[in-house]
Design an enzyme around this catalytic site. Structure first.
Site, PDB file in Angstrom:
ATOM      1  N   LYS A 164      23.720  99.126  36.860  1.00 42.18           N
ATOM      2  CA  LYS A 164      23.282 100.367  37.527  1.00 42.18           C
ATOM      3  C   LYS A 164      22.330 101.144  36.621  1.00 42.18           C
ATOM      4  O   LYS A 164      21.247 101.545  37.043  1.00 42.18           O
ATOM      5  CB  LYS A 164      24.505 101.237  37.839  1.00 42.18           C
ATOM      6  N   ASN A 165      22.732 101.331  35.364  1.00 40.32           N
ATOM      7  CA  ASN A 165      21.933 102.204  34.500  1.00 40.32           C
ATOM      8  C   ASN A 165      20.608 101.573  34.067  1.00 40.32           C
ATOM      9  O   ASN A 165      19.691 102.272  33.657  1.00 40.32           O
ATOM     10  CB  ASN A 165      22.745 102.626  33.275  1.00 40.32           C
ATOM     11  N   ARG A 210      24.705 118.806  31.422  1.00 42.62           N
ATOM     12  CA  ARG A 210      23.620 117.851  31.680  1.00 42.62           C
ATOM     13  C   ARG A 210      22.249 118.511  31.929  1.00 42.62           C
ATOM     14  O   ARG A 210      21.628 118.330  32.979  1.00 42.62           O
ATOM     15  CB  ARG A 210      23.986 116.924  32.847  1.00 42.62           C
ATOM     16  N   ASP A 232      31.039 106.166  29.053  1.00 41.68           N
ATOM     17  CA  ASP A 232      31.320 105.681  30.413  1.00 41.68           C
ATOM     18  C   ASP A 232      32.606 104.842  30.472  1.00 41.68           C
ATOM     19  O   ASP A 232      33.179 104.665  31.546  1.00 41.68           O
ATOM     20  CB  ASP A 232      30.150 104.833  30.939  1.00 41.68           C
ATOM     21  N   ARG A 280      28.882 104.784  44.426  1.00 44.00           N
ATOM     22  CA  ARG A 280      27.546 105.015  43.854  1.00 44.00           C
ATOM     23  C   ARG A 280      27.237 104.035  42.735  1.00 44.00           C
ATOM     24  O   ARG A 280      26.078 103.740  42.458  1.00 44.00           O
ATOM     25  CB  ARG A 280      27.473 106.434  43.282  1.00 44.00           C
TER      26      ARG A 280
HETATM   27  C1  UD1 Z   1      23.059 108.135  30.739  1.00 42.08           C
HETATM   28  C2  UD1 Z   1      23.844 107.249  31.684  1.00 42.08           C
HETATM   29  C3  UD1 Z   1      25.298 107.689  31.753  1.00 42.08           C
HETATM   30  C4  UD1 Z   1      25.886 107.762  30.349  1.00 42.08           C
HETATM   31  C5  UD1 Z   1      25.007 108.598  29.433  1.00 42.08           C
HETATM   32  C6  UD1 Z   1      25.465 108.582  27.975  1.00 42.08           C
HETATM   33  C7  UD1 Z   1      22.230 106.556  33.342  1.00 42.08           C
HETATM   34  C8  UD1 Z   1      21.792 106.625  34.766  1.00 42.08           C
HETATM   35  N1  UD1 Z   1      23.275 107.319  33.007  1.00 42.08           N
HETATM   36  O1  UD1 Z   1      23.102 109.451  31.298  1.00 42.08           O
HETATM   37  O2  UD1 Z   1      26.018 106.749  32.537  1.00 42.08           O
HETATM   38  O3  UD1 Z   1      27.167 108.355  30.424  1.00 42.08           O
HETATM   39  O4  UD1 Z   1      23.657 108.105  29.451  1.00 42.08           O
HETATM   40  O5  UD1 Z   1      25.548 107.288  27.512  1.00 42.08           O
HETATM   41  O6  UD1 Z   1      21.694 105.795  32.554  1.00 42.08           O
HETATM   42  N2  UD1 Z   1      21.338 116.312  27.022  1.00 42.08           N
HETATM   43  C9  UD1 Z   1      20.769 117.525  26.770  1.00 42.08           C
HETATM   44  N3  UD1 Z   1      19.481 117.743  27.169  1.00 42.08           N
HETATM   45  C10 UD1 Z   1      18.747 116.788  27.811  1.00 42.08           C
HETATM   46  C11 UD1 Z   1      19.341 115.545  28.061  1.00 42.08           C
HETATM   47  C12 UD1 Z   1      20.638 115.326  27.661  1.00 42.08           C
HETATM   48  O7  UD1 Z   1      21.388 118.400  26.193  1.00 42.08           O
HETATM   49  O8  UD1 Z   1      17.583 117.054  28.157  1.00 42.08           O
HETATM   50  C13 UD1 Z   1      22.744 116.063  26.618  1.00 42.08           C
HETATM   51  C14 UD1 Z   1      23.648 115.885  27.842  1.00 42.08           C
HETATM   52  O9  UD1 Z   1      24.064 117.121  28.383  1.00 42.08           O
HETATM   53  C15 UD1 Z   1      24.792 115.080  27.268  1.00 42.08           C
HETATM   54  C16 UD1 Z   1      24.101 114.208  26.198  1.00 42.08           C
HETATM   55  O10 UD1 Z   1      22.832 114.833  25.950  1.00 42.08           O
HETATM   56  O11 UD1 Z   1      25.716 115.938  26.642  1.00 42.08           O
HETATM   57  C17 UD1 Z   1      23.881 112.776  26.644  1.00 42.08           C
HETATM   58  O12 UD1 Z   1      23.077 112.747  27.791  1.00 42.08           O
HETATM   59  P1  UD1 Z   1      22.077 111.548  28.116  1.00 42.08           P
HETATM   60  O13 UD1 Z   1      22.149 110.516  27.021  1.00 42.08           O
HETATM   61  O14 UD1 Z   1      20.771 112.131  28.461  1.00 42.08           O
HETATM   62  O15 UD1 Z   1      22.769 110.953  29.410  1.00 42.08           O
HETATM   63  P2  UD1 Z   1      22.092 110.563  30.773  1.00 42.08           P
HETATM   64  O16 UD1 Z   1      20.776 109.939  30.511  1.00 42.08           O
HETATM   65  O17 UD1 Z   1      22.194 111.703  31.705  1.00 42.08           O
END
Ligand code: UD1
Length: 421
Positions: A22-23, A121, A305, A399
């Site tokens: 998925k990711n 997020r 995850d 999903r």
């Molecule tokens: C992706 C994965 C999700 C997984 C996560 C962490 C997908 C579709 N989803 O989510 O399954 O749990 O990586 O391995 O690939 N953050 C900020 N600012 C930003 C972006 C992120 O503060 O602009 C923080 C988030 O709030 C969170 C942390 O960084 O606390 C990790 O987020 P991120 O690695 O971006 O996760 P996703 O890409 O949303």
């Protein structure tokens, strides 16, 4: 509303194939926006998240044909650069499409994404990186308008946190940038390596994916390509844990053992017998699981995850386990439902930890998934519980897992979907 109804006390036994990731699928579908030539993808899982993403691409003007596991996308005549708010809210990774639209057209309009409610997020790291590439950003009436008045120029981008989504978005946005982009403190997740491999097959020049420093040398165009996406490491881990929690044995085919080492290490520490083949992992549950402590960290650490999934398994382990969640602030909602099923869990919100004292007999209950992986944890708990469990709100689970109920049925589970009106 859909629910899973599970008759517990089952033993998961047999062989099962993992689906496409998925990711990895979501950012890889986004590459089709960047590349005006037709692209063909294999192994894209048929799940709600990919269906929504493909629906957005269609809306943006892409032509999409699907044929038994193969998806061909052409964005040659794509015209629309705005992702509608209603679709943007359906999942978090819609934000990845912004980087692809921006990379192709130098402008994109979108709103804040939705997705699982597992923490704040924000997308500040994504937007800051776009600015570093020469993009101007204006927020107006629920929409974020991004536009590069002149060229987008490669830059040195330092991420405060190795965000998976931000790393993917920067890669997509900088493929056509003039000059070189460096991402410092990049996320190292296997899905990022898969994205870079796919783009490089189309003619991009991306180096260092899988390390904390990724370099993207801008190119003028991409060419036609086909790509088979990697298999889902979290689904693989979930199926292994289904055997672990029910005292069974499962062989997962189409697995990437090297991407799951930290999880396998913990399952071994819990007493599971693990055999690794080239593309297979076999797990045999011990007579008695042991407690372990777990702390989630970015890849290659223990994946956030898998945290709820292992959390469910630990209710069966002898002794007390402590889980610390370091990536998201709100990822222990499943623990309240496990408690309802009889688990002995103390939640410490301040420390973002839970303490599970195991060897409990779970009992069937009506519970509700609050997010994707938390929902899957409740399904596993239901498989091992005494009596009938109803997991409500399984739209979250659908999903992200392809045919989960069919796969579990073939492994001996008594699980079915029920529609509640
Ligand atoms: C992706 C994965 C999700 C997984 C996560 C962490 C997908 C579709 N989803 O989510 O399954 O749990 O990586 O391995 O690939 N953050 C900020 N600012 C930003 C972006 C992120 O503060 O602009 C923080 C988030 O709030 C969170 C942390 O960084 O606390 C990790 O987020 P991120 O690695 O971006 O996760 P996703 O890409 O949303």
């Amino acid at each position: 509303m859909l629910s899973y109804v599970i008759e517990g006390n089952c033993k998961i036994e047999g062989t099962v194939k993992a689906s496409g990731s998925k990711n990895a699928a979501l950012p890889i579908i986004a590459t089709a926006i960047l590349n005006p030539e037709p692209v063909t993808f294999y192994n894209i899982p048929d799940i709600e998240d990919t269906r929504i993403t493909l629906k957005i691409l269609k809306m943006l003007g892409c032509k999409i044909t699907t044929d038994s596991g193969k998806i061909v996308i052409s964005s040659k005549y794509m015209h629309n650069k705005t992702i509608p708010k209603e679709l943007m809210h359906k999942l978090r990774s819609t934000v990845i499409l912004a980087g692809a639209i921006l990379g192709r057209f130098k402008e994109a309009t979108f709103s804040y994404p939705g997705g699982c409610n597992i923490g704040k997020r924000p997308i500040d790291l994504h937007l800051k990186a776009f600015k570093d590439l020469g993009v101007e950003i204006e927020e107006k009436e629920d929409y974020i308008h991004c536009r590069a008045k002149k060229e987008m120029i490669g830059a040195k981008i330092r991420l405060d946190f190795p965000s998976v989504g931000a790393t993917e978005n920067i890669i997509l946005a900088s493929v056509y940038c003039k000059g070189v982009t460096h991402i410092i403190n990049a996320a190292k997740e296997p899905e990022i390596q898969d994205l870079a491999k796919c783009l490089n097959k189309m003619g991009a020049r991306i180096y260092g994916a899988g390390t904390s420093r990724i370099t993207i040398c801008g190119v003028n165009k991409l060419h036609k390509a086909d790509y088979k996406i990697m298999n889902d490491r979290i689904e693989t881990g979930t199926l292994l844990c289904a055997a672990a929690i029910t005292g069974g044995t499962v062989k997962v085919e189409n697995a990437n053992p090297e991407y799951l080492l930290n999880v396998l290490y913990k399952l071994k520490e819990m007493g599971c017998d693990i055999k690794i083949g080239r593309n297979t992992i076999t797990l045999k549950s011990p007579k008695q699981l042991h407690s372990v402590n777990i702390e989630t960290t970015p890849y290659p650490g223990f994946p956030t995850d898998m945290q709820p999934i292992i959390g469910a398994v630990l209710t069966k382990a002898e002794g007390t386990s402590i889980i610390k969640e370091n990536i998201f602030e709100n990822r222990f909602k499943y623990a309240l439902d496990l408690k309802k099923m009889g688990a002995n869990i103390k939640i410490n919100e301040k420390e973002n930890t839970i303490e599970i004292t195991g060897k409990t007999k779970l009992k069937g209950e009506t519970v509700s998934s609050a997010d994707l992986r938390g929902g899957a944890a409740l399904v596993l708990a239901g498989l091992s519980a005494e009596g009938k469990t109803r997991v409500e709100n399984i739209e979250y689970i659908l999903r992200g897992y392809e045919n989960l109920e069919n796969k579990l049925q073939k492994l001996g589970a008594n699980i079915k979907i029920e529609k509640v009106v």
